[in-house]
Design a protein around this motif. Structure first.
Motif, PDB file in Angstrom:
ATOM      1  N   ARG A 108       0.860  -1.183   0.000  1.00  0.00           N
ATOM      2  CA  ARG A 108       0.000   0.000   0.000  1.00  0.00           C
ATOM      3  C   ARG A 108       0.893   1.229   0.000  1.00  0.00           C
ATOM      4  NH1 ARG A 108      -0.909   1.995   5.487  1.00  0.00           N
ATOM      5  NH2 ARG A 108       0.344   0.761   6.953  1.00  0.00           N
ATOM      6  N   THR A 109       0.336   2.348  -0.403  1.00  0.00           N
ATOM      7  CA  THR A 109       1.089   3.603  -0.445  1.00  0.00           C
ATOM      8  C   THR A 109       0.657   4.488   0.715  1.00  0.00           C
ATOM      9  OG1 THR A 109       1.261   3.505  -2.863  1.00  0.00           O
ATOM     10  CG2 THR A 109       1.665   5.632  -1.811  1.00  0.00           C
ATOM     11  N   VAL A 110       1.624   4.922   1.499  1.00  0.00           N
ATOM     12  CA  VAL A 110       1.365   5.766   2.657  1.00  0.00           C
ATOM     13  C   VAL A 110       1.733   7.204   2.313  1.00  0.00           C
ATOM     14  CG1 VAL A 110       1.962   6.226   5.062  1.00  0.00           C
ATOM     15  CG2 VAL A 110       1.813   3.868   4.240  1.00  0.00           C
ATOM     16  N   THR A 111       0.786   8.121   2.497  1.00  0.00           N
ATOM     17  CA  THR A 111       1.037   9.531   2.215  1.00  0.00           C
ATOM     18  C   THR A 111       1.944  10.126   3.286  1.00  0.00           C
ATOM     19  OG1 THR A 111      -1.144   9.763   1.191  1.00  0.00           O
ATOM     20  CG2 THR A 111      -0.024  11.788   1.863  1.00  0.00           C
ATOM     21  N   GLN A 112       2.974  10.827   2.843  1.00  0.00           N
ATOM     22  CA  GLN A 112       3.925  11.442   3.757  1.00  0.00           C
ATOM     23  C   GLN A 112       3.761  12.957   3.755  1.00  0.00           C
ATOM     24  OE1 GLN A 112       7.423   9.308   1.884  1.00  0.00           O
ATOM     25  NE2 GLN A 112       7.904   8.900   4.027  1.00  0.00           N
ATOM     26  N   PRO A 113       3.585  13.555   4.915  1.00  0.00           N
ATOM     27  CA  PRO A 113       3.407  15.010   4.999  1.00  0.00           C
ATOM     28  C   PRO A 113       4.552  15.768   4.327  1.00  0.00           C
ATOM     29  CG  PRO A 113       2.961  13.968   7.109  1.00  0.00           C
ATOM     30  CD  PRO A 113       3.576  12.914   6.237  1.00  0.00           C
ATOM     31  N   GLY A 114       4.191  16.706   3.485  1.00  0.00           N
ATOM     32  CA  GLY A 114       5.196  17.543   2.850  1.00  0.00           C
ATOM     33  C   GLY A 114       5.853  16.931   1.630  1.00  0.00           C
ATOM     34  N   LYS A 115       5.433  15.722   1.248  1.00  0.00           N
ATOM     35  CA  LYS A 115       6.032  15.065   0.081  1.00  0.00           C
ATOM     36  C   LYS A 115       4.958  14.734  -0.943  1.00  0.00           C
ATOM     37  CE  LYS A 115       9.987  13.041   2.494  1.00  0.00           C
ATOM     38  NZ  LYS A 115      10.775  11.803   2.748  1.00  0.00           N
ATOM     39  N   LYS A 116       5.329  14.918  -2.226  1.00  0.00           N
ATOM     40  CA  LYS A 116       4.372  14.666  -3.310  1.00  0.00           C
ATOM     41  C   LYS A 116       4.123  13.173  -3.507  1.00  0.00           C
ATOM     42  CE  LYS A 116       5.462  18.864  -5.927  1.00  0.00           C
ATOM     43  NZ  LYS A 116       5.905  19.409  -7.235  1.00  0.00           N
ATOM     44  N   GLN A 117       5.155  12.375  -3.334  1.00  0.00           N
ATOM     45  CA  GLN A 117       5.024  10.939  -3.544  1.00  0.00           C
ATOM     46  C   GLN A 117       4.916  10.208  -2.211  1.00  0.00           C
ATOM     47  OE1 GLN A 117       8.356   9.772  -6.033  1.00  0.00           O
ATOM     48  NE2 GLN A 117       7.131  10.060  -7.884  1.00  0.00           N
ATOM     49  N   GLY A 118       4.014   9.236  -2.173  1.00  0.00           N
ATOM     50  CA  GLY A 118       3.853   8.452  -0.969  1.00  0.00           C
ATOM     51  C   GLY A 118       4.914   7.376  -0.861  1.00  0.00           C
ATOM     52  N   ARG A 119       4.970   6.740   0.277  1.00  0.00           N
ATOM     53  CA  ARG A 119       5.943   5.667   0.509  1.00  0.00           C
ATOM     54  C   ARG A 119       5.238   4.325   0.402  1.00  0.00           C
ATOM     55  NH1 ARG A 119       8.045   3.222   5.356  1.00  0.00           N
ATOM     56  NH2 ARG A 119       6.613   4.525   6.557  1.00  0.00           N
TER      57      ARG A 119
END
Length: 223
Positions: A108-119
């Protein structure tokens, strides 16, 4: 399309001493297509490792036939088999019931604050991994069905599929440290809902890390 299988010669440790991580298996698969290497034009090769009756097999799906001698590099002599897959693909029908086997990398993709791409992170629990497949079934051209769909309708429905293996094999990339990938094998029953999409799923795979033994689904008709 071609589907190939070779029994891995695990009893011959000298022969298979290089097969210590997923990258080595990937290299075995890629080396089995020398004409593509020479032409510097690679096509996608889906593959996985199956364990059946105590034996390990390399299964490869490809657009062109692999070189049988190259595919036999780490195989038990005389066990390399390659068959055309096109006839089977062309016989698939809407509503057809099939038993499937899929080895995949549920993530799954986790959204990271301040970053355009998730992890991208792996699903850890079996419940999460099963839900991952459920979420992808319809858009992959099939529906997961219960045993009750083909057995006694008065019985309590049992799960449409199960996880038959979970592990974390090592992958050594060319640069950087090695990483472990989540590898999950599912088995169960499905019913084809969209032939074109389902054929695309069978030939292009499901999920991530397809180059490293994930994403290949194979099916056997039940009716």
């Amino acid at each position: 399309m071609y589907l190939s299988r070779a029994e891995i010669d695990v009893k011959n440790r000298y022969k298979t001493k290089d097969l210590t991580h997923l990258g080595a298996y990937h290299n075995w698969v890629e080396q089995s297509f020398p004409d593509e290497i020479a032409a510097e034009k690679r096509t996608r090769h889906l593959w996985r490792i199956d364990v059946l009756a105590g034996k390990q097999y390399l299964v490869v799906l490809s657009e062109v036939e692999p070189d049988p001698k190259k595919l036999a590099m780490y195989a038990v002599p005389g066990t390399v088999i390659t068959k055309s897959y096109d006839k089977f693909l062309n016989q698939i029908k809407t509503g057809q019931l099939m038993r499937f086997r899929l080895t995949a990398n549920p993530t799954r993709t986790v959204t990271q604050p301040g970053k355009k791409q998730g992890r991208v992170v792996p699903h850890i629990t079996m419940t999460q991994q099963c839900q991952w497949l459920i979420d992808r079934a319809e858009k992959s051209g099939f529906n997961l069905v219960d045993q009750v769909d083909v057995a006694n309708p008065e019985q309590t429905a049992t799960p449409a599929f199960s996880v038959v293996n979970r592990d974390w094999p090592m992958l050594h990339r060319k640069v950087g440290r090695g990483v472990r990938l989540s590898r999950v094998t599912f088995e169960g029953l499905l019913r084809v809902s969209d032939v074109a999409t389902f054929k695309q799923t069978l030939t292009q795979g499901i999920g991530r890390e397809k180059a490293f033994g994930m994403g290949l689904m194979t099916v056997i008709p039940e009716d």
